[in-house]
Design a protein around this motif. Structure first.
Motif, short mmCIF file in Angstrom:
data_model
loop_
_atom_site.label_atom_id
_atom_site.label_comp_id
_atom_site.label_asym_id
_atom_site.label_seq_id
_atom_site.Cartn_x
_atom_site.Cartn_y
_atom_site.Cartn_z
N ALA A 235 0.73 -1.07 -0.02
CA ALA A 235 0.04 -0.02 0.04
C ALA A 235 1.08 1.15 0.01
CB ALA A 235 -0.88 -0.09 1.45
N TYR A 236 2.04 1.29 0.41
CA TYR A 236 3.01 2.35 0.70
C TYR A 236 3.40 2.81 -0.74
CZ TYR A 236 6.62 5.74 2.22
OH TYR A 236 7.23 6.65 2.50
N GLU A 237 3.48 1.86 -1.67
CA GLU A 237 3.66 2.30 -3.20
C GLU A 237 2.57 2.96 -3.73
OE1 GLU A 237 5.12 -0.33 -6.11
OE2 GLU A 237 6.58 -1.41 -4.64
N LEU A 238 1.26 3.06 -3.26
CA LEU A 238 0.33 3.30 -3.90
C LEU A 238 -0.61 4.63 -3.28
CD1 LEU A 238 -1.86 -0.12 -4.21
CD2 LEU A 238 -0.46 1.10 -5.92
N ILE A 239 -0.22 4.90 -2.01
CA ILE A 239 -0.61 6.14 -1.31
C ILE A 239 0.16 6.62 -0.39
CG2 ILE A 239 -1.85 4.69 0.49
CD1 ILE A 239 -4.38 6.74 -0.36
N GLU A 240 -0.07 7.94 0.15
CA GLU A 240 0.88 8.39 0.96
C GLU A 240 0.32 7.89 2.46
OE1 GLU A 240 2.25 12.76 3.05
OE2 GLU A 240 0.38 12.67 1.97
N PHE A 241 1.47 7.42 3.19
CA PHE A 241 0.89 7.26 4.68
C PHE A 241 0.94 8.23 5.69
CE2 PHE A 241 1.30 2.36 5.30
CZ PHE A 241 0.64 2.10 4.20
N PRO A 242 0.18 8.29 6.89
CA PRO A 242 0.32 9.58 7.66
C PRO A 242 1.63 9.49 8.41
CG PRO A 242 -0.94 7.77 8.62
CD PRO A 242 -0.89 7.31 7.19
N SER A 243 2.10 10.52 8.68
CA SER A 243 3.12 10.95 9.59
C SER A 243 2.83 11.74 10.86
CB SER A 243 4.07 11.56 8.65
OG SER A 243 4.11 12.75 8.26
N ASP A 244 3.46 11.83 11.98
CA ASP A 244 3.22 12.27 13.31
C ASP A 244 3.03 14.04 13.14
OD1 ASP A 244 3.24 10.05 14.46
OD2 ASP A 244 5.13 10.13 15.01
N GLU A 245 3.94 14.58 12.23
CA GLU A 245 3.95 15.82 12.02
C GLU A 245 2.89 16.65 11.27
OE1 GLU A 245 6.40 14.50 8.54
OE2 GLU A 245 6.15 14.13 10.71
N LEU A 246 1.73 15.62 10.63
CA LEU A 246 0.70 16.29 10.07
C LEU A 246 -0.46 16.67 10.75
CD1 LEU A 246 0.31 13.47 7.08
CD2 LEU A 246 1.20 15.74 7.09
N PRO A 247 -1.05 17.68 10.70
CA PRO A 247 -2.51 18.12 11.40
C PRO A 247 -3.27 16.84 11.54
CG PRO A 247 -1.91 19.81 9.64
CD PRO A 247 -1.07 18.65 9.37
N GLU A 248 -4.04 16.92 12.71
CA GLU A 248 -4.86 15.67 12.98
C GLU A 248 -5.76 15.45 12.01
OE1 GLU A 248 -6.37 12.52 14.88
OE2 GLU A 248 -4.58 13.51 15.57
N PRO A 249 -6.58 16.25 11.26
CA PRO A 249 -7.46 16.08 10.12
C PRO A 249 -6.70 15.06 8.88
CG PRO A 249 -7.89 18.13 10.92
CD PRO A 249 -6.77 17.75 11.39
N ALA A 250 -5.68 15.87 8.65
CA ALA A 250 -4.91 15.02 7.45
C ALA A 250 -4.31 13.53 8.00
CB ALA A 250 -3.73 15.96 6.99
#
Length: 294
Positions: A235-250
């Motif tokens: 799935a990491y090849e197909l879509i961005e994964f969340p990271s801790d520095e992102l705002p909560e909604p994103a």
């Protein structure tokens, strides 16, 4: 039979004069666009060499994967364009011939790259030509705004792109047994099936998935830990994964989308596994969903 053209021109014009005349004729009036590879080339491509390079790169499998990942992510979370833009720029830059200016190539690829993606998805989902063209035009507008206006109209253009993508990816029926448990949007959507299908058909994860499936099948607790790990890698090849520095909604939006892509991958891998009965596949999917926390 007499040579009827000889009396009209006893002295044929030299080749360079014919070339100049035809070039002038092609550029006059509205005829020039008829000779372009694609109608949008008049807006995106600075010259034939840049156009040819962009078309070549649009057919590069790795470039296609980077482009698809960016677009799939943006459809779920608009801010992904900022975060993944450098991925596209660096991928094209690494393959750019030294004779083609970088900015010109990006602009040309905004036309030909999005044309490839829209055409590919339209063929996979049997869209009409007009629907395919609408998605292509929405995608191109987003990228050109980024290049020409530093994303001045980004919010409105991405909003329009997301609206079109949602309309075209409305889910009609259940392709796989757990779709209604995985993709729970209202109205129902099927945003990831085509991108996942391309990855499954590539066979890149087949060995790892089969190994994980075999290990999990004999685990004492019957959990599908190894399978879930392979699903995340894919799935990491197909879509961005969340990271801790992102705002909560994103972060929440990307986390949900990434889990859905993981489970879409697992369902398609199982559907392609002829060793298993459908009942076995459904049982395995249920256990992988537990690993996903959905």
């Amino acid at each position: 039979m007499p040579l009827v053209k000889d009396p009209l021109s006893p002295q044929p014009p030299p080749d360079d004069r014919v070339q100049q005349h035809m070039a002038r004729w092609r550029q006059e009036g509205s005829l020039a666009a008829l000779f372009l590879p694609r109608p949008f080339c008049a807006e995106t491509c600075a010259d034939p060499a840049t156009c040819d390079t962009a078309r070549l790169l649009a057919g590069d499998e790795y470039v296609q994967r980077v482009t698809s990942r960016l677009v799939t992510s943006v459809i779920d979370e608009a801010g992904a364009l900022d975060r993944l833009w450098d991925d596209l720029v660096s991928t094209l830059g690494a393959r750019r011939p030294p004779t083609v200016p970088a900015d010109a190539l990006l602009r040309a690829f905004a036309g030909h790259g999005t044309d490839w993606l829209a055409t590919r998805r339209g063929a996979q989902r049997a869209w009409s030509y007009s629907d395919t063209a609408e998605l292509r035009d929405r995608l191109r507008a987003v990228l050109l705004d980024r290049l020409d206006n530093q994303g001045r109209d980004e919010a409105a253009l991405i909003g329009a792109l997301q609206q079109t993508a949602h309309r075209l990816h409305a889910r009609q029926g259940e392709p796989y047994p757990a779709c209604h448990l995985v993709c729970t949007q209202d109205p129902a959507l099927c945003l990831y099936r085509s991108a996942v299908a391309d990855l499954v058909n590539s066979g890149r994860y087949q060995p790892g998935w089969l190994e994980a499936d075999s290990i999990d099948a004999v685990s004492e607790d019957k959990r599908r830990r190894r399978t879930w790990e392979v699903c995340q890698d894919a799935a990491y090849e197909l879509i961005e994964f969340p990271s801790d520095e992102l705002p909560e909604p994103a972060r929440t939006a990307l986390d949900t989308a990434a889990r859905r892509v993981c489970l879409c991958f697992e369902q398609q891998m199982l559907a392609d596994d002829r060793r298993k009965a459908p009942r076995s596949g459904r049982r395995i999917v249920a256990r992988v969903i537990e690993e996903a926390g959905l």
